[in-house]
Design a protein around this motif. Structure first.
Motif, mmCIF file in Angstrom:
data_model
loop_
_atom_site.group_PDB
_atom_site.id
_atom_site.type_symbol
_atom_site.label_atom_id
_atom_site.label_comp_id
_atom_site.label_asym_id
_atom_site.label_seq_id
_atom_site.Cartn_x
_atom_site.Cartn_y
_atom_site.Cartn_z
ATOM 1 N N UNK A 84 0.819 -1.316 0.171
ATOM 2 C CA UNK A 84 -0.026 0.088 0.114
ATOM 3 C C UNK A 84 0.847 1.288 -0.097
ATOM 4 N N UNK A 85 1.895 1.217 0.839
ATOM 5 C CA UNK A 85 2.742 2.352 0.852
ATOM 6 C C UNK A 85 3.425 2.508 -0.542
ATOM 7 N N UNK A 86 3.996 1.603 -1.215
ATOM 8 C CA UNK A 86 4.710 1.624 -2.468
ATOM 9 C C UNK A 86 3.518 2.029 -3.482
ATOM 10 N N UNK A 87 2.349 1.531 -3.406
ATOM 11 C CA UNK A 87 1.210 2.071 -4.332
ATOM 12 C C UNK A 87 1.061 3.548 -4.167
ATOM 13 N N UNK A 88 1.158 3.996 -2.985
ATOM 14 C CA UNK A 88 1.096 5.567 -2.632
ATOM 15 C C UNK A 88 2.409 6.454 -3.226
ATOM 16 N N UNK A 89 3.585 5.694 -2.916
ATOM 17 C CA UNK A 89 4.601 6.241 -3.471
ATOM 18 C C UNK A 89 4.548 6.346 -4.950
ATOM 19 N N UNK A 90 4.310 5.447 -5.642
ATOM 20 C CA UNK A 90 4.131 5.435 -7.208
ATOM 21 C C UNK A 90 3.188 6.541 -7.542
ATOM 22 N N UNK A 92 2.412 9.471 -6.159
ATOM 23 C CA UNK A 92 2.660 10.807 -5.639
ATOM 24 C C UNK A 92 3.696 10.960 -6.969
ATOM 25 N N UNK A 93 4.715 9.984 -7.029
ATOM 26 C CA UNK A 93 5.678 10.245 -8.203
ATOM 27 C C UNK A 93 5.017 10.358 -9.447
ATOM 28 N N UNK A 94 4.098 9.896 -10.004
ATOM 29 C CA UNK A 94 3.347 10.135 -11.177
ATOM 30 C C UNK A 94 2.517 11.315 -11.009
ATOM 31 N N UNK A 95 2.067 11.760 -9.922
ATOM 32 C CA UNK A 95 1.409 13.109 -9.814
ATOM 33 C C UNK A 95 2.533 14.354 -10.035
ATOM 34 N N UNK A 96 3.506 14.030 -9.474
ATOM 35 C CA UNK A 96 4.717 15.164 -9.695
ATOM 36 C C UNK A 96 5.131 15.015 -10.872
ATOM 37 N N UNK A 97 5.456 14.026 -11.710
ATOM 38 C CA UNK A 97 5.673 14.063 -13.109
ATOM 39 C C UNK A 97 4.732 15.089 -13.827
ATOM 40 N N UNK A 98 3.489 14.807 -13.655
ATOM 41 C CA UNK A 98 2.530 15.302 -14.582
ATOM 42 C C UNK A 98 2.519 16.747 -14.042
ATOM 43 N N UNK A 99 2.397 17.299 -12.811
ATOM 44 C CA UNK A 99 2.370 18.809 -12.426
ATOM 45 C C UNK A 99 3.716 19.334 -13.112
ATOM 46 N N UNK A 100 4.853 18.858 -12.963
ATOM 47 C CA UNK A 100 5.987 19.067 -13.828
ATOM 48 C C UNK A 100 5.858 19.653 -14.908
#
Length: 157
Positions: free
Chosen positions: A86-92, A94-102
């Motif tokens: 579950x923690x890994x899924x949340x990290x993924x 968040x990382x994907x969201x950060x990529x899209x925001x960038x």
């Protein structure tokens, strides 16, 4: 059948359960008599208090009567693995969201003009873009490190 999952406390409650209001069943794990147990509860047997997180996504609070359910015993390492995944899924996520925001920031500061220049060319905007560009690789370093720390090895992709 649509399900969500939760780790219940001794009272049979869990907070911030994703989409509990919209599922057909809740798969829950809880500790009873120093052993972990897992069972599926029909939505009609789950008391749901609707709530949301800061992004307005459903993260409901649930309560079930675990005394009425025997459950199937599971090893503690299975519960640990459930929590880690579950923690890994949340990290993924968040990382994907950060990529899209960038990508959106770069697109906006490149396309938007002010005073005849692209907004991204202004000295006041450039440091912010650099910081955002550095955060992205840092976020993606979390994923392989997390997988390695949990015995999964480095990703091959």
């Amino acid at each position: 059948m649509v399900r969500t999952a939760a780790v219940l406390d001794a009272d049979g409650t869990a907070r911030h359960v994703p989409w509990a209001r919209s599922v057909d069943a809740l798969v829950a794990v809880w500790e009873a008599d120093v052993t972990w147990r897992v069972a599926e509860f029909a939505r009609s047997d789950v008391e749901v208090t609707e709530a949301a997180n800061l992004a307005s996504m459903p993260r409901d609070h649930v309560r079930v009567d675990v005394s009425a359910q025997q459950g199937t015993p599971v090893p503690a390492d299975v519960v640990t693995e459930f929590l880690r995944r579950g923690a890994l899924a949340r990290a993924l996520a968040m990382a994907g969201t950060m990529e899209r925001v960038l990508a959106l920031v770069v697109e906006h500061t490149s396309a938007r003009t002010q005073f005849g220049r692209a907004v991204g060319k202004f000295q006041a905007v450039q440091p912010g873009n650099v910081v955002r560009r550095l955060r992205r690789p840092c976020a993606f370093l979390v994923v392989p490190a997390t997988k390695k720390a949990h015995g999964r090895g480095a990703p091959t992709a």
